[in-house]
Design an enzyme around this catalytic site. Structure first.
Site, PDB file in Angstrom:
ATOM      1  N   GLY A 210       0.838  -1.212   0.000  1.00  0.00           N
ATOM      2  CA  GLY A 210       0.000   0.000   0.000  1.00  0.00           C
ATOM      3  C   GLY A 210       0.858   1.240   0.000  1.00  0.00           C
ATOM      4  N   ASN A 211       0.279   2.374   0.333  1.00  0.00           N
ATOM      5  CA  ASN A 211       1.058   3.612   0.457  1.00  0.00           C
ATOM      6  C   ASN A 211       0.424   4.476   1.544  1.00  0.00           C
ATOM      7  OD1 ASN A 211      -0.902   5.535  -0.814  1.00  0.00           O
ATOM      8  ND2 ASN A 211      -0.611   4.122  -2.530  1.00  0.00           N
TER       9      ASN A 211
END
Ligand code: PMT
Length: 402
Positions: A210-211
């Site tokens: 993810g980020n």
């Protein structure tokens, strides 16, 4: 009448300028607004609740419980308001607002407010000029509050200079202008698609790639577009945020592929699309169906490219305004310009992780708008204000046929 049926909540704090609020209430009521008043504990030294109640034609709130032991629900009162005004706002209350202190009914209501809040400071010359006050004013403006600056003139101390609360007539005009703009619904009839937040790419049922996107930037754009009358389709990756405005339809997705599928359910029917999501460029080729065990010292995950949602929108667009974001860490402008062309955009909003206060998770952002033939840079500001700048640019592009 811009103020007809508008609910205006006035918080009065303990300063001599409180006496001027009588005039303001009369002006607001005459213009069709419904006014309710909260007094901070020390405001009662300067104005009488009875007078304010007669002028506003409503009960005046001073504490969490009324004299009949009935609970005054600060959340309900805050949600009732279309606009909250704190005037006069003393240095003390200013400090509380800047730091989230909540030791009275007025502060509890302010902290619960979802409507725009105007603050009219009033204090003596040196207090107003003090670096703490200046910093508190900057901080509360960054939170999205609208400051009505104090004016110059003779002060209660006998000194002359900046610190006098703005005159009631000036505050009244500012409130009227605020609602005239709000009522103008400049994007009424427009359908806007907005992507926001991160995407999560599953490795197995437990882990993902993810980020750090919180969704704040995209949600702020959605709220601002809705306030301007647009019908907003917000497609959001996983975030902890909630939407406020009824004009927003929110669809939550997890992965880039899900975001892609959802975007293209709507894209053909929208007038404008703004891609603020931080979409993962790659996803694991194989998503393990069971939790991967840590049997080996190293492990390799093969990644394959995700669809580029914005680029596909750029390929498919017909008479639609398309705005993207570029999040860069080096060669910022050159990279953003390349994305503008490659993705066939009308404008790209560049933000850099190198700029302090900008990018992921922060409440603020510093952006540059890059168009095919010009660019415009803005100072670091609250994401709500950045959203206003973006929607102002959208309106100009729409007016000029892009
Ligand atoms: O959510 P916040 O915490 O408030 O942070 C805001 C933000 C930093 C996420 C936001 O301001 C921002 O910059 N969003 C875009 C982030 C990004 O992925 O930038 P990019 O340069 O990698 O992508 C360029 C554009 O293509 C973006 O509009 C992106 O949405 C889009 N894209 C990218 C890859 C992909 N597979 N599909 C896309 O649509």
């Amino acid at each position: 009448m811009a103020l007809k049926n508008k609910n205006i909540l006035i918080g009065i704090t303990g300063g001599i300028a409180a006496y001027k609020i009588h005039t303001l209430i009369r002006l607001l009521v005459k213009e069709g607004a419904t006014v309710k008043v909260i007094l901070s504990p020390s405001a009662e030294n300067f104005v009488s609740p009875n007078t304010l109640s007669v002028l506003s034609k409503n009960s005046v709130y001073t504490d969490f419980f009324s004299s009949q032991h009935a609970w005054n629900n600060h959340v309900e009162l805050a949600l009732w308001a279309d606009l909250m005004l704190i005037a006069p706002c003393t240095a003390n209350t200013l400090g509380k607002i800047a730091h989230g202190l909540c030791d009275n009914f007025l502060m509890a209501t302010y902290l619960s407010a979802k409507c725009p809040v105007m603050i009219a400071p009033a204090m003596d010359l040196d207090m107003y000029a003090h670096p703490t006050t200046r910093q508190n004013l900057d901080t509360i403006e960054d939170f999205g509050n609208i400051i009505i600056p104090a004016e110059e003139g003779e002060l209660a101390s006998g000194l002359f200079g900046a610190g006098r609360m703005s005159e009631p007539e000036t505050i009244f005009e500012q409130i009227k202008k605020h609602f005239e703009v709000a009522n103008s619904l400049s994007l009424e009839g427009k359908k806007i698609l907005i992507t926001a937040g991160p995407t999560y790419e599953a490795i197995d049922p437990v882990r993902f790639i993810g980020n750090h996107s919180s969704g704040k930037m995209g949600y702020a754009i959605a709220e601002e577009a809705a306030k301007r009358g647009a019908s907003v389709q917000l497609i959001s990756g996983p975030t902890a945020l909630h939407i406020q405005h009824n004009n927003i339809l929110l669809t939550r997705v997890t992965s880039a592929q899900e975001m892609y599928d959802e975007v293209f359910k709507h894209f053909d029917t929208v007038d404008i699309a703004i891609a603020a999501a931080a979409v993962a460029d790659y996803t694991p080729k194989i998503k393990a169906s069971e939790k991967i065990k840590k049997n080996e010292d190293t492990m390799t995950i093969e990644l394959i490219k995700n669809p580029d949602i914005l680029r596909t929108m750029g390929e498919r667009k017909k008479e639609q305004l398309l705005i993207g974001f570029a999040l860069e860490t080096e060669n910022e402008e050159a990279n953003a310009e390349a994305k503008l062309v490659k993705k066939n955009l009308d404008m790209i909003v560049l933000n850099s992780l190198k700029t302090e206060g900008a990018g992921f998770q922060k409440d603020t952002n510093q952006v540059t708008f890059i168009y095919p033939n010009k660019k415009e840079s803005f100072t670091l500001k609250n994401k709500n204000k950045v959203a206003q700048d973006i929607l102002n640019a959208v309106e100009i592009l729409v007016e000029n046929g892009f």
